[in-house]
Design a protein around this motif. Structure first.
Motif, PDB file in Angstrom:
ATOM      1  N   ALA A 205      55.333  42.655  50.242  1.00 52.23           N
ATOM      2  CA  ALA A 205      55.859  43.046  48.924  1.00 52.23           C
ATOM      3  C   ALA A 205      54.690  43.449  48.033  1.00 52.23           C
ATOM      4  O   ALA A 205      53.636  42.826  48.053  1.00 52.23           O
ATOM      5  N   GLN A 206      54.864  44.507  47.307  1.00 55.06           N
ATOM      6  CA  GLN A 206      53.797  44.963  46.403  1.00 55.06           C
ATOM      7  C   GLN A 206      53.991  44.303  45.030  1.00 55.06           C
ATOM      8  O   GLN A 206      54.944  44.589  44.334  1.00 55.06           O
ATOM      9  N   HIS A 207      53.077  43.400  44.698  1.00 52.76           N
ATOM     10  CA  HIS A 207      53.170  42.718  43.410  1.00 52.76           C
ATOM     11  C   HIS A 207      52.185  43.374  42.448  1.00 52.76           C
ATOM     12  O   HIS A 207      51.080  43.723  42.841  1.00 52.76           O
ATOM     13  N   GLY A 208      52.615  43.509  41.208  1.00 48.42           N
ATOM     14  CA  GLY A 208      51.691  44.045  40.212  1.00 48.42           C
ATOM     15  C   GLY A 208      50.595  43.019  39.973  1.00 48.42           C
ATOM     16  O   GLY A 208      50.857  41.815  40.009  1.00 48.42           O
ATOM     17  N   GLN A 209      49.388  43.476  39.777  1.00 50.68           N
ATOM     18  CA  GLN A 209      48.304  42.516  39.540  1.00 50.68           C
ATOM     19  C   GLN A 209      48.257  42.127  38.070  1.00 50.68           C
ATOM     20  O   GLN A 209      48.331  42.988  37.199  1.00 50.68           O
ATOM     21  N   GLN A 210      48.115  40.827  37.829  1.00 46.56           N
ATOM     22  CA  GLN A 210      47.982  40.363  36.458  1.00 46.56           C
ATOM     23  C   GLN A 210      46.498  40.389  36.093  1.00 46.56           C
ATOM     24  O   GLN A 210      45.660  39.919  36.857  1.00 46.56           O
ATOM     25  N   GLN A 211      46.197  40.970  34.957  1.00 44.71           N
ATOM     26  CA  GLN A 211      44.795  41.086  34.545  1.00 44.71           C
ATOM     27  C   GLN A 211      44.341  39.801  33.845  1.00 44.71           C
ATOM     28  O   GLN A 211      45.156  39.086  33.259  1.00 44.71           O
ATOM     29  N   ALA A 212      43.048  39.531  33.894  1.00 43.67           N
ATOM     30  CA  ALA A 212      42.500  38.366  33.189  1.00 43.67           C
ATOM     31  C   ALA A 212      42.474  38.671  31.694  1.00 43.67           C
ATOM     32  O   ALA A 212      42.229  39.809  31.291  1.00 43.67           O
ATOM     33  N   GLY A 213      42.737  37.663  30.877  1.00 42.51           N
ATOM     34  CA  GLY A 213      42.694  37.901  29.433  1.00 42.51           C
ATOM     35  C   GLY A 213      43.065  36.671  28.629  1.00 42.51           C
ATOM     36  O   GLY A 213      43.485  35.659  29.173  1.00 42.51           O
ATOM     37  N   LEU A 214      42.900  36.773  27.320  1.00 48.70           N
ATOM     38  CA  LEU A 214      43.227  35.671  26.419  1.00 48.70           C
ATOM     39  C   LEU A 214      44.431  36.058  25.574  1.00 48.70           C
ATOM     40  O   LEU A 214      44.583  37.220  25.186  1.00 48.70           O
ATOM     41  N   GLU A 215      45.259  35.073  25.308  1.00 51.38           N
ATOM     42  CA  GLU A 215      46.391  35.350  24.429  1.00 51.38           C
ATOM     43  C   GLU A 215      46.649  34.122  23.559  1.00 51.38           C
ATOM     44  O   GLU A 215      46.190  33.017  23.874  1.00 51.38           O
ATOM     45  N   THR A 216      47.341  34.339  22.457  1.00 48.78           N
ATOM     46  CA  THR A 216      47.653  33.219  21.565  1.00 48.78           C
ATOM     47  C   THR A 216      49.146  33.208  21.310  1.00 48.78           C
ATOM     48  O   THR A 216      49.729  34.249  21.007  1.00 48.78           O
TER      49      THR A 216
END
Lengths: 68, 280
Positions: A27-38
């Motif tokens: 299955a082709q999964h979208g890659q989650q990018q590294a990052g910060l969120e609030t």
């Protein structure tokens, strides 16, 4: 002659089906990018300051998880 | 009519062919598998799926040794034995000497197959650990590159560096505005812990693993009525040595594993004692 034929024979690719299957059935999964969120308060929009609890907004007292 | 020489030669040729085909599979896999991660943008799923197929094909080949012995070679030897027994019987000769020679050859040939099976299983395990460790290092290097990038607070945009050897989500407080940010390490870093950690640690502990494995084979092959040459404590000591190297290698890669070192070690030793050695 037979020896020549044997020499020119390309090597058998033993893994062709395996690799083809692996690529086609994964299955082709979208890659989650590294990052910060609030996460911000749904009522006043304030971000959560350091050392505060998760259940209520430190600024306006809004309850994030109201009792049913 | 088969002779022992025929039977031996055919068995040797079969074992040679199996060994050759096995090496061929692994060398073809070695040429392709390392490229698969790059080609799939560090997605580890096609890599793991491809390995599942290669592993199954290799194990099928190993299993053929025993199946061929049971279904073809051993019956061939038995037929020859029966024919020889009939011949000796008709000639009125005694069979003790024949039986001694027969069973010596028979068990020697059977042992050849068993030895090759064990060797191929070892080769496969070595290959698996090393291939996954090499792919894991590639993934870990990419994760390090991602986590060494510039990150900033989502509220005030002040620089907010993140840990390069922790691959899970966590809270990170901004020193400027005191906002609690949630850091998401991303797919590549998350996969590093799941995909790379175990084979890299296994690779570092491989020598200790094989020492333990050899002892376990010898321990298991002992007969109950004989005096034990290898004791369960010796196997346990070799296993403990292996598991210590393995667990410490994990800590080198992800320091937070130090917190569960003792618990992990205890659990692994308890499992071996209870289910493999059956001593507690």
């Amino acid at each position: 002659m037979e020896q020549e034929n044997n020499q020119s024979k390309p090597p058998v690719n033993l893994l062709a089906n395996i690799l083809g299957n692996a690529l086609n059935t994964s299955a082709q999964h979208g890659q989650q990018q590294a990052g910060l969120e609030t996460r911000t308060c749904g009522s006043c929009g304030a971000a959560r300051p350091d050392g505060t609890e998760l259940s209520t907004c430190a600024y306006c007292g809004y309850e994030f998880f109201p009792q049913p | 009519m088969n002779t022992t020489t025929d039977l031996q030669q055919r068995w040797d040729a079969f074992l040679f062919k199996i060994h050759e085909r096995f090496q061929e599979i692994l060398s073809q896999a070695a040429a392709i598998l390392p490229e698969l991660l790059d080609y799939q943008q560090f997605d580890t799923i096609p890599f793991s799926n491809a390995w599942t197929g290669i592993n199954a094909q290799s194990k099928e080949l190993i299993a053929k040794i025993d199946a061929t012995w049971q279904n073809t070679v051993s019956p061939g030897w038995e037929t020859w034995r029966n024919e020889e027994e009939d011949r000796l019987n008709d000639a009125g000769q005694e069979m003790e000497h024949f039986h001694l020679q027969f069973y010596e050859s028979y068990y020697r040939e059977q042992e050849k197959g068993k030895k090759l099976m064990l060797q191929l299983e070892k080769d496969l395990r070595n290959y698996e650990v090393k291939t996954f460790a090499a792919a894991g290092r590639k993934l870990a290097a990419k994760a390090h590159e991602v986590l060494s990038g510039e990150f900033s607070c989502s509220q005030c945009q002040a620089p907010l560096p993140v840990a390069t050897n922790f691959y899970r989500s966590y809270y990170q407080v901004c020193q400027y505005c005191q906002t609690t940010n949630t850091f998401e390490p991303g797919s590549i870093a998350r996969m590093t812990e799941h995909f790379a950690l175990d084979p890299i640690a296994e690779e570092q502990a491989l020598d200790q693993y094989w020492k333990y494995w050899e002892l376990l084979q010898q321990y298991s092959a002992q007969r109950e009525e004989d005096e034990a040459a290898i004791t369960a404590d010796e196997v346990l000591a070799a296993y403990t040595n292996y598991i210590e190297v393995y667990l410490k290698a994990r800590i080198n890669m992800i320091p937070v594993y130090q917190e569960r070192y003792e618990a992990d070690k205890k659990a692994k030793i308890a499992w071996l004692s209870k289910y493999t050695l059956c001593i507690s």
